[in-house]
Design an enzyme around this catalytic site. Sequence first.
Site, PDB file in Angstrom:
ATOM      1  CG  ASP A  25      -1.181   1.507   7.331  1.00  0.00           C
ATOM      2  OD1 ASP A  25      -1.867   1.474   6.282  1.00  0.00           O
ATOM      3  OD2 ASP A  25      -0.696   2.560   7.792  1.00  0.00           O
ATOM      4  CG  ASN A  58      22.426 -41.187  12.801  1.00  0.00           C
ATOM      5  OD1 ASN A  58      22.576 -40.552  11.765  1.00  0.00           O
ATOM      6  ND2 ASN A  58      21.272 -41.223  13.444  1.00  0.00           N
ATOM      7  CG  ASP A  80      -3.910  -2.043   3.191  1.00  0.00           C
ATOM      8  OD1 ASP A  80      -4.106  -1.896   1.977  1.00  0.00           O
ATOM      9  OD2 ASP A  80      -3.481  -1.142   3.931  1.00  0.00           O
ATOM     10  CG  ASP A 118      -1.871   1.133   1.285  1.00  0.00           C
ATOM     11  OD1 ASP A 118      -2.288   1.583   0.202  1.00  0.00           O
ATOM     12  OD2 ASP A 118      -2.203   1.592   2.383  1.00  0.00           O
ATOM     13  CG  ASN A 138      27.425 -43.421   5.789  1.00  0.00           C
ATOM     14  OD1 ASN A 138      28.563 -43.359   5.354  1.00  0.00           O
ATOM     15  ND2 ASN A 138      26.996 -42.680   6.799  1.00  0.00           N
TER      16      ASN A 138
END
Length: 909
Positions: free
Chosen positions: A652, A745, A656, A384, A720
């Site tokens: 604001d 891990n 809006d 805006d 892995n």
Amino acid sequence: MKYTLLKEFLADLLRSRTLGRHFRRLATLDSVAETTVSREVPPTLAQTLTRGASSDVPELLARLNSHPDGLSETEAQDLRARHGLNEVEHEQPQSWWVHLWHCYKNPFNLLLTLLAFISWLTEDMKAATVIFSMVVLSTLLRFWQEARSNQAADALKAMVSNTATVMRRTDSTASGDARQKRIELPIKQLVPGDLIVLSAGDMIPADCRVLSAKDLFVSQAAMTGESMPVEKFARRQDVDTGNPLDLENILFMGTNVVSGAATGVILATGNHTYFGALAQRVSATDRAPTSFQAGVNKVSWLLIRFMFVMAPLVLFINGFTKGDWMEALLFALSIAVGLTPEMLPMIVTSTLAKGAVFLSRKKVIVKRLDAIQNFGAMDVLCTDKTGTLTQDKIFLARHVDVWGDESDDVLEMAYLNSYYQTGLKNLLDVAVLEHVEIHRALQVGTAFSKVDEVPFDFNRRRMSVVVQQQGEAHVLICKGALEEVLSVCNRVRHGDAEEALTPELLERIVQVTAAFNEEGLRVVAVAARAMDAGRDVYGLADESDLTLIGYVAFLDPPKESTAPALKALAEHGVAVKVLTGDNERVTAKICREVGLERQGLLLGGDIERMSDAELAVAVETTNVFAKLTPSHKERIVRLLKANGHVVGFMGDGINDAPALRTADIGISVDSAVDIAKEAADIILLEKSLMVLEEGVLEGRRTFANMLKYIKMTASSNFGNVFSVLVASAFIPFLPMLPMHLLVQNLLYDISQIAIPFDNVDEELLKKPQRWQPADVGRFMLFFGPISSIFDITTFAVMWYVFGANTPEHQTLFQSGWFVVGLLTQTLIVHMIRTPKIPFLQSRAAMPLMIMTGAIMAVGIFLPMGPLAHYFKLQALPPLYFVILPVILIAYVALTQAVKGFYVRKFGWQ
């Protein structure tokens, strides 16, 4: 289907941690057309509402222990002690034990617990202890981090508290008379019996009975399914209404005032409201994930699907080749655990929380953590003009007659209009009311009295008040947008005389106002009409046959930070589009002043005539939209999203709010109206717009660090498992015990804790970033096998150089691969965190350097130290540590070479 969608939305609302978030989520239901809502009201509440609607005001106030002047502070405190705070129970924070349970009960921890239980059954107490310790550590780490994040988020949210205007009765004066005053109270402090004052933009804070109303229209689609705002009255219109939801003098918590003004008395608060009743019925329904969560989930499931394919392969290969199916099962479960991204929730929470804390230091409140990532992904910012690009301080620059000459009469009429209106006083009214000399000259408080008003709405774009001066005729004073005021005028004032509004005069008016607009002044027209004094109620029909008196022109200068902020956003790939209800000339002037090059212009009237398909094309090539209604703004944002953009909206005002709800990320300011702040995800506490650029960059840092973990986990896990498959097929024993995999891990996961604090290359902050699960899969297939090459090299070294080629020497083999596997897995952190050469061109943040260095040291210490036998490892020969650096250097060199090829071919997100 619609009812299910509604339940999902409401369930999300009910689990929200603040009332404000509930309101914002609730408002999103406005867009669900023809939604059918459960209209069953609990009998007790139905009786309260129906009785409150039909009671006379004195009787109702007496029953609520209230008073025509409101409650006293002492009475309010007593009622608050009896009824509790005006909060819905389901919005209260989780207790610590519930939070701890939620931190534990993810699929990965359940899988680990199962593995620990199996180890305990097979009397492998060491493995059970290590696995159980891993579960406890992972759960506690996540619990600690999320608790810190929640505390930080709650502290930030507490900075934005919604308030309601309440009438309080003060103590009696010496003459025995009580006085009334209006105060602002946090919504949660309201009690039954409180008298509240409502105007456009206000949230309805509780279930209320209307006591007085003027053109009061309320949006209550989320509560009752009505798609259009409904008018509410002080008196019950339909005495035959069977359902309390249809009562026309009852307001419901969670709805909001679209236009008009009213006073009301609170009948029910908190859990005793209609919303509270809904909360208890649908709170068990899971909420629909946001787009951010959907992206995380897609990546997680990519890895989990990979686990479901690879773990059974490992099970069958080891089962058939080794013959020990129990050992093979434990090993396969360990592989499954190693593949799962169990740290992903904690890494995501940590990075988002860090971003929220960073922005809080910049005076930015993050109401929803996920919004930080959307900040980084945003590629279009719609904003805006008034109060966002421009200062939130408007100056009254001119007050002139129709011909452009200075006129005190115009200022006086504008002052009376602004002073006596009870609706939402915007910045224009504030600027007019600063002229206190008019108040004294006209003796506004004594010589004039208000008769009635016709409140503002966004279709008419004007509002009127009717005043009377010491028993004389009534005067209707109308103020608003030029075109809308002219549409109800048929005469103009010229000095002391009045003339008919001719086409020639109309052309002159357009020229005068256009000249003001070219100067960057916002023009508001003022008109009036004398009315007979025999009535006290006026409506829209009375806004006709008015006489145009002149204009008040306002200067709305741009914020000093606007131009550099827009330039910085453009440099970081964020296109800025201006969406305003103001006229095109003033908008063009502001755009020039802030350095925003205009690329096409569309007016609200043009948009009305365009189909969605036409407008979807136009929004891509146009960056200035003027004279828009709230629905126009929402439509533009919606079509930009449909075109594939991540859209932010900054505003604001009441007008809006629809666009703020529709956007991927809603941004507002602390001076915004309630409905705008509730619809927003981000609230700026300072006027500077430069924080927008910082928010975008922090969002991209957050995303980049989350993506690092995902890439590292995916590629190292794939490598892995591929290595395990090769080893399982050709080696007569397990290449690594289940406990080794789990410890490896765990150590790797600990090294990742510092990722949220890592540096991010500047090049990665230049463009918006989004979730692309397909890229993660491709990345995994490219970089995973690299580690497998050096794993297989390690197998060969252990087999041929150190003779670890029989089951009797398997501990040496396993120890050798344990160290190489952990070190390469940890090094990949530095290799994959940047497309550049690690340590030279791009260096990790010190916390990550220290953490990965410490984990590598621990990895070497375990087989060489006194704990080796506990973990079923053994010391490695000195020659191993001569060969180890060669393997690691070759690994780094090959990874860097592949990385260069990958960047050239696919880029680097």
